[in-house]
Design an enzyme around this catalytic site. Structure first.
Site, PDB file in Angstrom:
ATOM      1  N   ASP A  24     -13.525 -25.814  20.926  1.00  0.00           N
ATOM      2  CA  ASP A  24     -14.975 -25.807  21.169  1.00  0.00           C
ATOM      3  C   ASP A  24     -15.462 -27.243  21.382  1.00  0.00           C
ATOM      4  O   ASP A  24     -15.285 -28.085  20.502  1.00  0.00           O
ATOM      5  CB  ASP A  24     -15.665 -25.163  19.954  1.00  0.00           C
ATOM      6  N   ASN A  26     -18.811 -27.984  22.418  1.00  0.00           N
ATOM      7  CA  ASN A  26     -20.267 -28.194  22.304  1.00  0.00           C
ATOM      8  C   ASN A  26     -20.858 -27.720  20.981  1.00  0.00           C
ATOM      9  O   ASN A  26     -22.073 -27.625  20.827  1.00  0.00           O
ATOM     10  CB  ASN A  26     -20.996 -27.533  23.493  1.00  0.00           C
ATOM     11  N   ASP A  28     -20.923 -24.829  19.402  1.00  0.00           N
ATOM     12  CA  ASP A  28     -21.536 -23.507  19.176  1.00  0.00           C
ATOM     13  C   ASP A  28     -20.577 -22.544  18.479  1.00  0.00           C
ATOM     14  O   ASP A  28     -20.875 -21.362  18.329  1.00  0.00           O
ATOM     15  CB  ASP A  28     -22.061 -22.907  20.493  1.00  0.00           C
ATOM     16  N   ASP A  32     -14.404 -23.341  24.703  1.00  0.00           N
ATOM     17  CA  ASP A  32     -14.995 -23.447  26.039  1.00  0.00           C
ATOM     18  C   ASP A  32     -14.134 -24.306  26.960  1.00  0.00           C
ATOM     19  O   ASP A  32     -13.127 -24.886  26.543  1.00  0.00           O
ATOM     20  CB  ASP A  32     -16.433 -23.996  25.939  1.00  0.00           C
ATOM     21  N   ASP A 101      -6.377 -14.526  34.971  1.00  0.00           N
ATOM     22  CA  ASP A 101      -6.155 -13.141  34.570  1.00  0.00           C
ATOM     23  C   ASP A 101      -6.918 -12.258  35.547  1.00  0.00           C
ATOM     24  O   ASP A 101      -8.109 -12.478  35.775  1.00  0.00           O
ATOM     25  CB  ASP A 101      -6.686 -12.935  33.150  1.00  0.00           C
ATOM     26  N   ASP A 202      -3.543  -7.587  34.707  1.00  0.00           N
ATOM     27  CA  ASP A 202      -3.750  -6.767  33.515  1.00  0.00           C
ATOM     28  C   ASP A 202      -3.402  -5.288  33.762  1.00  0.00           C
ATOM     29  O   ASP A 202      -3.837  -4.719  34.770  1.00  0.00           O
ATOM     30  CB  ASP A 202      -5.231  -6.886  33.127  1.00  0.00           C
ATOM     31  N   GLU A 257       1.313  -7.041  33.993  1.00  0.00           N
ATOM     32  CA  GLU A 257       1.481  -6.515  32.631  1.00  0.00           C
ATOM     33  C   GLU A 257       1.722  -5.014  32.703  1.00  0.00           C
ATOM     34  O   GLU A 257       0.989  -4.303  33.395  1.00  0.00           O
ATOM     35  CB  GLU A 257       0.224  -6.804  31.811  1.00  0.00           C
ATOM     36  N   HIS A 330      -2.188 -12.763  23.130  1.00  0.00           N
ATOM     37  CA  HIS A 330      -3.446 -12.429  22.437  1.00  0.00           C
ATOM     38  C   HIS A 330      -3.483 -10.982  21.957  1.00  0.00           C
ATOM     39  O   HIS A 330      -4.440 -10.591  21.296  1.00  0.00           O
ATOM     40  CB  HIS A 330      -4.615 -12.699  23.389  1.00  0.00           C
ATOM     41  N   ASP A 331      -2.490 -10.176  22.315  1.00  0.00           N
ATOM     42  CA  ASP A 331      -2.453  -8.770  21.886  1.00  0.00           C
ATOM     43  C   ASP A 331      -1.446  -8.523  20.762  1.00  0.00           C
ATOM     44  O   ASP A 331      -1.302  -7.391  20.310  1.00  0.00           O
ATOM     45  CB  ASP A 331      -2.060  -7.868  23.062  1.00  0.00           C
TER      46      ASP A 331
HETATM   47  C1  NOJ Z   1      -4.303  -5.767  28.233  1.00  0.00           C
HETATM   48  C2  NOJ Z   1      -4.940  -7.001  27.706  1.00  0.00           C
HETATM   49  O1  NOJ Z   1      -3.969  -7.958  27.427  1.00  0.00           O
HETATM   50  C3  NOJ Z   1      -5.735  -6.589  26.503  1.00  0.00           C
HETATM   51  O2  NOJ Z   1      -6.194  -7.692  25.768  1.00  0.00           O
HETATM   52  C4  NOJ Z   1      -6.861  -5.702  26.945  1.00  0.00           C
HETATM   53  O3  NOJ Z   1      -7.553  -5.228  25.835  1.00  0.00           O
HETATM   54  C5  NOJ Z   1      -6.351  -4.526  27.768  1.00  0.00           C
HETATM   55  N1  NOJ Z   1      -5.334  -4.873  28.688  1.00  0.00           N
HETATM   56  C6  NOJ Z   1      -7.477  -3.925  28.550  1.00  0.00           C
HETATM   57  O4  NOJ Z   1      -7.875  -4.799  29.559  1.00  0.00           O
END
Ligand code: NOJ
Length: 558
Positions: A24, A26, A28, A32, A101, A202, A257, A330-331
């Site tokens: 971050d 700024n 908040d 960013d 993405d 995605d 993906e 991130h998943d």
């Molecule tokens: C895969 C993404 O990596 C995930 O974070 C997202 O929730 C789902 N696709 C839906 O877009």
């Protein structure tokens, strides 16, 4: 010898930025683009060649950017288009490519197209989505969202339902409509013309749904009906169209993906040659060594299951197609909690890095992975922010009760990967100057942070740097053919790579006690050089060694 084709995207490694939690600038409390700008030198210092940005586009953030309201503008919390261009230029000046993405299976319900589609079936945007009449009091079919709950949402005014395979606020796009495909191609061109170097696509294997959207005869707690849209009837046709009309005109790469994909289905899309549709694909099979299909169906970690998957992907794709390698994103919950050990956190983090980066494929490294960030223990479901965590928790609660469901969320939630990056031991881990960050900071930041690892030659961070440098400098690590050894061991993962006259041997212990290792036939360790090890002074005993807990060694034979 197999003929393996060289190319730039095979030689690179990629760093993934999930912008909200990266840095971050700024105050908040939200990461960013100017925060990213301030860290470009850091990213470059890792030895990677590209950055993949999780969605930066304007979005109501119901699924943190995977619900896009405008494909051509930047989320105001993250900055402006000018900021993005500065990041893009700054990355390029440093020799880092930028991958965006591309989320085209669905939009946000706040996208103009969806708002127009709500106006009724005489509106041209109505057919951009899947609007259907119900079956009496029931939805059009029995499909379930992959985030749990029905995949259909009723709209009273239209007396119709719309399809959403993810959250209610993520209506699925109807890719069968040629206008939707034209929009997708225009979006691709918009970003490629600006200078981005490729896309991570995605859930790309979900974009074609079976005609008539039939109900499923199978019931599963999430994603019932998946057989009707995974690798659907027109997927090849649409991917070809994107490639022929747009992607082939640029020097770019794509990584698709694809949940629940096998090597056989991957090869349809990524086999090299004229009909190749994507550069590479993310599969999920190796992320199920401690669960059944995905992290919420937890099982005990099973090394043999992991090895089997890796060996299959390495062998089936070699010299035909290219692997995309990752152990975090991130998943996914953090890897040391899953396949490693908290007791041997540094050792196991380095061992797991060695395990996948030394395989054949392009390695992706997720923010914070390079310092061995861990899962976070959260004491109330209300503090989680991820829509799928909340949905999965509600299902789990019915079966396991509240306490156990929360414990499961602590293990399985993807929010584990979404805590802010721990830059230093300063307040809020140096992530933000705000009083509070947008999401919980892992309390272990005083011990685990970038600043302390910068100065420590033995840190996980510096190990990643060594490993990536080694990969870059040794073609055997990039292009070498893979061979597995000691397949039946449930403590060791051993494989070799072979390219022209060079060989390397990768030795990995998954054991928390010392474990005896003998070199496989054909390898004389004295003739090799131990180029990487996560302990000091690796010694040989005869043609082997006593491996320490979670030890990793790489021997190079020239
Ligand atoms: C895969 C993404 O990596 C995930 O974070 C997202 O929730 C789902 N696709 C839906 O877009």
């Amino acid at each position: 010898m197999d003929d393996i084709k060289k190319c730039w995207y095979k030689e690179m490694s990629v760093y993934q930025v999930w912008p909200r939690s990266f840095c971050d600038s700024n105050g908040d409390g939200i990461g960013d683009l100017r925060g990213v700008l301030s860290k470009l030198d850091y990213i470059k210092s890792l030895g990677v060649d590209a950055i993949w940005f999780s969605p930066l586009y304007k979005s109501p953030q119901k699924d943190y950017g995977y619900d896009i309201a405008d494909y051509r503008s930047i989320q105001p919390e993250y900055g402006t288009m000018e900021d993005f261009k500065e990041v893009l230029d700054g990355a390029h000046e440093r020799g880092l490519r930028v991958i965006m993405d591309l989320v085209i299976n669905h939009t946000s319900d706040q996208h103009e197209w969806f708002k127009e589609s709500l106006k009724g079936d005489d509106n041209p945007y109505h057919d951009y989505y899947f609007w259907r009449k119900g079956k009496g009091p029931f939805p059009p079919n029995n499909w379930m969202s992959t985030f749990a709950g029905p995949a259909w949402e009723y709209n009273e005014k239209l007396d119709e339902y719309y399809l959403h395979l993810f959250a209610v606020e993520q209506p699925d796009l109807n890719m069968d409509n040629p206008n939707v495909r034209r929009e997708v191609k225009d979006i691709m061109k918009f970003w490629l013309d600006m200078g981005v170097d490729g896309f991570r696509e995605d859930v790309i294997t979900f974009i074609s749904k079976r005609e008539g959207l039939p109900s499923s005869p199978y019931w599963i707690p999430v994603a019932t009906g998946i057989e009707n849209y995974m690798h659907g009837p027109h997927l090849d046709e649409y991917l070809n169209e994107f490639k022929n009309d747009v992607l082939s005109k640029y020097d770019c790469m794509t990584v698709g993906e694809a949940p629940m994909m096998t090597t056989k289905s991957a090869l349809k899309h990524i086999t090299e040659g004229e009909n190749q549709q994507l550069s590479m694909m993310f599969h999920f099979e190796h992320m199920a060594a401690d669960c059944f299909i995905y992290s919420w169906f937890k099982t005990k970690f099973n090394l043999k299951k992991l090895k089997k998957v890796y060996t299959r992907w390495q062998n089936d794709l070699y010299a035909k197609a290219w692997n995309a390698l990752y152990i975090e994103n991130h998943d996914q919950p953090r890897i040391v909690n899953r396949y490693g050990s908290l007791k041997y956190r540094a050792e196991s983090a380095k061992m797991l890095a060695t395990m996948y980066i030394c395989q054949c494929g392009t390695p992706f490294i997720y923010q914070g992975q390079e310092i061995g960030m861990t899962n976070i223990e959260i004491d109330s479901i209300d503090k989680y922010t991820d829509v799928s965590t909340k949905n999965n928790y509600n299902v789990a609660k019915k079966i396991l009760g509240e306490k156990k469901a929360l414990k499961l969320a602590n293990y399985a939630s993807r929010d584990n990967a979404r805590t802010p990056v721990q830059w230093s031991d300063a307040k809020n881990a140096g992530f933000t100057s705000a009083n509070e960050a947008w999401f919980c900071i892992n309390p272990n930041y005083k011990e685990i942070n970038v600043a302390s690892q910068e100065n420590d030659p033995d840190s996980i961070l510096n190990y990643y740097r060594k490993l990536l440098k080694f990969r870059k400098e040794n073609e055997v690590c990039i292009y070498g053919k893979y061979e597995e050894h000691y397949r039946d061991s449930d403590k060791l993962y051993v494989y070799s790579r072979h390219y022209e006259n060079e060989r390397m041997l990768v030795i990995l212990s998954f054991c928390d006690k010392p474990h005896l290792f003998k070199a496989p036939d054909g390898f004389d360790l004295k003739d090799g050089e131990c180029v990487l090890c996560n302990y000091h002074n690796p010694k040989l005993v005869d043609n082997g060694c006593l491996l320490k807990p979670y030890e990793a060694r790489v021997y190079l034979f020239k």
